[in-house]
Design an enzyme around this catalytic site. Sequence first.
Site, PDB file in Angstrom:
ATOM      1  CG  ASN A   8      -1.881   1.271   1.302  1.00  0.00           C
ATOM      2  OD1 ASN A   8      -1.676   2.202   0.592  1.00  0.00           O
ATOM      3  ND2 ASN A   8      -3.036   0.951   2.116  1.00  0.00           N
ATOM      4  CE  LYS A  10      -3.915   6.982  -0.878  1.00  0.00           C
ATOM      5  NZ  LYS A  10      -5.486   7.047  -0.726  1.00  0.00           N
ATOM      6  CB  CYS A  11       1.372   1.868   4.437  1.00  0.00           C
ATOM      7  SG  CYS A  11       2.039   0.852   6.002  1.00  0.00           S
ATOM      8  N   GLY A  12       3.699   4.058   5.608  1.00  0.00           N
ATOM      9  CA  GLY A  12       4.982   4.153   5.663  1.00  0.00           C
ATOM     10  C   GLY A  12       5.913   2.745   5.653  1.00  0.00           C
ATOM     11  NE  ARG A  15       5.971   6.163   1.972  1.00  0.00           N
ATOM     12  CZ  ARG A  15       4.921   6.480   2.810  1.00  0.00           C
ATOM     13  NH1 ARG A  15       3.602   6.421   2.384  1.00  0.00           N
ATOM     14  NH2 ARG A  15       5.255   7.233   4.057  1.00  0.00           N
TER      15      ARG A  15
END
Length: 114
Positions: A8, A10-12, A15
């Site tokens: 995802n 948007k997920c740190g 990433r």
Amino acid sequence: MKATIWHNPKCGTSRKTLEILKERQGIDLTVVEYLKEPPSRAKLSQLFADAGMSPQEGLRLRGTDAEERGLPDASDEDVLAAMEADPILINRPLVETEKGVRLCRPQDLVFEIL
């Protein structure tokens, strides 16, 4: 080595895990944005089994209505069906290699299967 990450953007944590995989030499990486391309119930079942965890342990609680829906106490099949229908319920990132599967929270858990 082949690796697949259910990611995802948007997920740190997702990433950071992806960056670890990209920086590693010799990895043939597949990135699946699971909110756009959700895994099937069978694939989810296989991933959790290979990770040695129950579907409930792979359930994302934060930012979802999983608790209100009673999913932490639901059957495996009910949790998998809910995840298949609403992939935001899948905790991330899941990473699969020939050495196994990990829910990489924290991201350093990915090193166990590299």
